[in-house]
Design an enzyme around this catalytic site. Structure first.
Site, PDB file in Angstrom:
ATOM      1  N   GLN A 309       0.822  -1.201   0.000  1.00  0.00           N
ATOM      2  CA  GLN A 309       0.000   0.000   0.000  1.00  0.00           C
ATOM      3  C   GLN A 309       0.863   1.261   0.000  1.00  0.00           C
ATOM      4  O   GLN A 309       1.892   1.321   0.671  1.00  0.00           O
ATOM      5  CB  GLN A 309      -0.915   0.004   1.228  1.00  0.00           C
ATOM      6  CG  GLN A 309      -1.909  -1.137   1.269  1.00  0.00           C
ATOM      7  CD  GLN A 309      -3.017  -0.994   0.244  1.00  0.00           C
ATOM      8  OE1 GLN A 309      -3.238   0.083  -0.317  1.00  0.00           O
ATOM      9  NE2 GLN A 309      -3.729  -2.077  -0.005  1.00  0.00           N
ATOM     10  N   TYR A 338      -4.886 -12.584  -4.254  1.00  0.00           N
ATOM     11  CA  TYR A 338      -4.130 -11.355  -4.527  1.00  0.00           C
ATOM     12  C   TYR A 338      -3.352 -10.968  -3.267  1.00  0.00           C
ATOM     13  O   TYR A 338      -3.397  -9.823  -2.813  1.00  0.00           O
ATOM     14  CB  TYR A 338      -5.049 -10.204  -4.937  1.00  0.00           C
ATOM     15  CG  TYR A 338      -6.003 -10.502  -6.062  1.00  0.00           C
ATOM     16  CD1 TYR A 338      -5.625 -10.337  -7.395  1.00  0.00           C
ATOM     17  CD2 TYR A 338      -7.298 -10.943  -5.811  1.00  0.00           C
ATOM     18  CE1 TYR A 338      -6.512 -10.595  -8.439  1.00  0.00           C
ATOM     19  CE2 TYR A 338      -8.191 -11.205  -6.846  1.00  0.00           C
ATOM     20  CZ  TYR A 338      -7.795 -11.028  -8.152  1.00  0.00           C
ATOM     21  OH  TYR A 338      -8.674 -11.287  -9.171  1.00  0.00           O
ATOM     22  N   ASP A 359      -0.521 -15.114  -5.634  1.00  0.00           N
ATOM     23  CA  ASP A 359      -0.318 -13.851  -6.332  1.00  0.00           C
ATOM     24  C   ASP A 359       0.442 -14.168  -7.614  1.00  0.00           C
ATOM     25  O   ASP A 359       1.198 -15.138  -7.668  1.00  0.00           O
ATOM     26  CB  ASP A 359       0.478 -12.862  -5.473  1.00  0.00           C
ATOM     27  CG  ASP A 359       0.321 -11.424  -5.933  1.00  0.00           C
ATOM     28  OD1 ASP A 359      -0.413 -10.667  -5.279  1.00  0.00           O
ATOM     29  OD2 ASP A 359       0.926 -11.064  -6.959  1.00  0.00           O
ATOM     30  N   ASP A 407      -8.256  -8.944  -2.445  1.00  0.00           N
ATOM     31  CA  ASP A 407      -7.749  -7.565  -2.514  1.00  0.00           C
ATOM     32  C   ASP A 407      -7.239  -7.337  -3.935  1.00  0.00           C
ATOM     33  O   ASP A 407      -6.036  -7.252  -4.182  1.00  0.00           O
ATOM     34  CB  ASP A 407      -6.631  -7.375  -1.486  1.00  0.00           C
ATOM     35  CG  ASP A 407      -6.134  -5.937  -1.412  1.00  0.00           C
ATOM     36  OD1 ASP A 407      -6.747  -5.060  -2.058  1.00  0.00           O
ATOM     37  OD2 ASP A 407      -5.127  -5.687  -0.733  1.00  0.00           O
ATOM     38  N   CYS A 434     -10.017  -1.209  -4.240  1.00  0.00           N
ATOM     39  CA  CYS A 434      -9.378   0.081  -4.515  1.00  0.00           C
ATOM     40  C   CYS A 434     -10.068   0.798  -5.675  1.00  0.00           C
ATOM     41  O   CYS A 434      -9.564   1.792  -6.185  1.00  0.00           O
ATOM     42  CB  CYS A 434      -7.890  -0.102  -4.808  1.00  0.00           C
ATOM     43  SG  CYS A 434      -7.521  -1.157  -6.218  1.00  0.00           S
TER      44      CYS A 434
END
Length: 513
Positions: A309, A338, A359, A407, A434
């Site tokens: 982040q 993710y 991932d 995510d 997001c």
């Protein structure tokens, strides 16, 4: 409906803000989108674009100002992005971000959307200097000055960001110094028309330790200690050699000036594409190959290419909300899709039976595995690959998840993953988003199988129209309806094609705030 002409000036009242932060006015039933205008303002605008159902305009003059308008502190504000909202008071920014979620739900209308609990946006006390990472393009001007920054939205004009107020001050200081060193040592700088050299610089600083890592992205090979990297198959021409980046003096000067730098890497990216990174990365300086960062009650390591982040302070809030929404139990078998470097999964690992994460980025999975070892988390397992391929394999091997955390990137959940989730639905799920638009779109599918308990907005990017959200989902006893994924895929492809055709260009992948 009224016919508006390009260049026509007109006066109108702003009724609300759109999902990208622009003001929206209406004239004779036609929507007009005006960047930097606020609800309640009377404005004079000039029409710049006409589409079938709406127009765009630029703000010429504010006739009656909103009491919520403030003066932007960043001098490059109007050049960076039309989705910036630094001209809106911060309390109203937080309210706007909850309304953005409401607008997205109203557009896509997932089952029961009118009754979703939309919680007040969780904001920051200090809204400047929060970005722990910069990823700036580098260019040389005609007078020899080297600048670094981001492209102005929708253009190839690079905005020089030498004092970006939302950027961590140390990362800003370092990128400014890098520009001066490039000038001093006359290093080649990439020009998309003809010249090879340094094209992008990434600087990331740990908020926990202050450690810094840097990646130089070059379109031509580098020379360090007399060695060329990457190795060439044939002898280069004199012209090619002149574009090679001689890193010896730069590396020495940079690491001597900033003792915080623990890693310097170079990424080779010779292709003329809008992708930021190429496939090959080489460490040039490694006092440490990773930086140590912290979130919640634990620390972890980050490789230069691994995702984390951009706002370390609010990451604590975001991940804390994700853990609270999951409500982990000791018998839970959690899938962390993710997963990145494993940060959310680590936060629940000691409270559950197991965590399985995946991932597509090898560097992230390497970090996740190493971090799990360092933290003594023997119940964590990580694999490289796509969730829609790995999850069915885990189910076959006996790991059937009871809880899931997703995510995803701004593009949202892949249709194949959505289909996998509906075939093997865990009892509970947390969606960390997001992008509220793709979240609302994904909820059209998920809300058939899950009840949306609440949506918690978290402000990860103050002064921009972007927000993040944590969604708590609980499995329904029976699906509301069966989703035919072949039709869903066709609809989304048609929508993407129509959007691209309307814009008339491929979307820019270069970073912008």
């Amino acid at each position: 409906m009224i016919n508006l002409k390009i260049g026509q000036k007109l006066q109108l009242e702003i009724e609300r803000m759109g999902i990208n932060g622009e003001g929206i006015g209406v004239i004779s039933g036609r929507l007009v989108f005006i960047p930097y205008a606020l609800p309640g303002e009377e404005v004079l605008v000039e029409i710049t674009e006409n589409a079938r159902n709406f127009s765009r305009a630029k703000l010429v003059k504010i006739i009656e100002k909103s009491p919520n308008r403030v003066k932007p502190q960043d001098r490059a504000y109007h050049e960076m992005s039309q989705s910036h909202i630094m001209h809106l008071s911060y309390p109203m920014q937080l309210e706007f971000k909850r309304d953005v979620m409401r607008q997205a739900l109203e557009k896509y209308k997932p089952a029961g959307w009118r009754n979703y609990e939309l919680r007040a946006t969780l904001g920051m006390e200090n809204t400047l200097g929060y970005r722990n990472k910069l990823q700036f393009q580098v260019r040389r001007l005609n007078d020899g000055t080297v600048i670094a920054g981001l492209y102005q939205e929708g253009t190839h004009h690079l905005v020089n960001l030498d004092n970006c107020l939302v950027q961590d001050p140390k990362t800003q200081e370092i990128i400014n110094h890098i520009c001066r060193l490039i000038e001093k040592f006359d290093l080649p700088v990439y020009d998309e028309r003809k010249i090879g050299g340094i094209r992008t610089v990434m600087v990331r600083r740990s908020q926990k330790t202050g450690e810094v890592q840097i990646i130089f992205v070059t379109s031509t090979p580098i020379i360090l200690d007399g060695q060329v990297w990457p190795e060439l198959r044939e002898e280069p021409s004199k012209r090619q050699k002149n574009s090679f980046v001689k890193f010896d003096k730069m590396l020495s000067a940079l690491t001597e000036e900033f003792e915080e730098i623990v890693t310097v890497a170079v990424n080779f990216h010779p292709r003329k594409t809008s992708e930021i990174y190429g496939e090959r990365t080489q460490i040039l300086f490694n006092e440490k190959e990773t930086i140590t960062e912290g979130v919640l009650d634990y620390e972890f390591e980050l490789s230069p290419r691994a995702f984390y982040q951009l706002n370390s302070e609010q990451a604590n809030v975001l991940y804390g909300e994700a853990v609270k929404a999951l409500n982990p139990k000791k018998d839970d078998r959690v899938i962390d899709a993710y997963c990145g470097v494993g940060t959310i999964g680590f936060a629940v690992a000691k409270k559950v039976k197991s965590v399985h994460g995946m991932d597509i980025t090898p560097e992230s999975i390497f970090d996740a595995r190493e971090n799990a070892k360092r933290l003594g988390l023997k119940n964590c397992h990580y694999e490289i690959g796509k969730a829609e391929r790995i999850i069915p394999n885990w189910n076959k091997s006996g790991h059937r998840a009871t809880a899931m955390i997703v995510d995803p990137p701004r593009t949202g959940l892949d249709d194949a993953l959505l289909e996998t989730i509906t075939k093997f639905p865990p009892e509970k799920m947390v969606y960390v988003s997001c992008n509220v638009s793709t979240l609302a779109k994904d909820l059209v599918v998920l809300a058939n199988f899950y009840k949306v308990e609440y949506i918690q907005s978290v402000d990860m990017f103050p002064h921009t129209a972007r927000t993040e959200a944590v969604v708590k989902l609980t499995k329904r006893d029976e699906p509301l309806k069966i989703v035919k994924f072949e039709h869903l895929e066709e609809e989304r492809k048609a929508e993407a094609f129509a959007k691209g055709k309307k814009r008339g260009r491929r979307p820019q992948k270069y970073g912008k705030y």
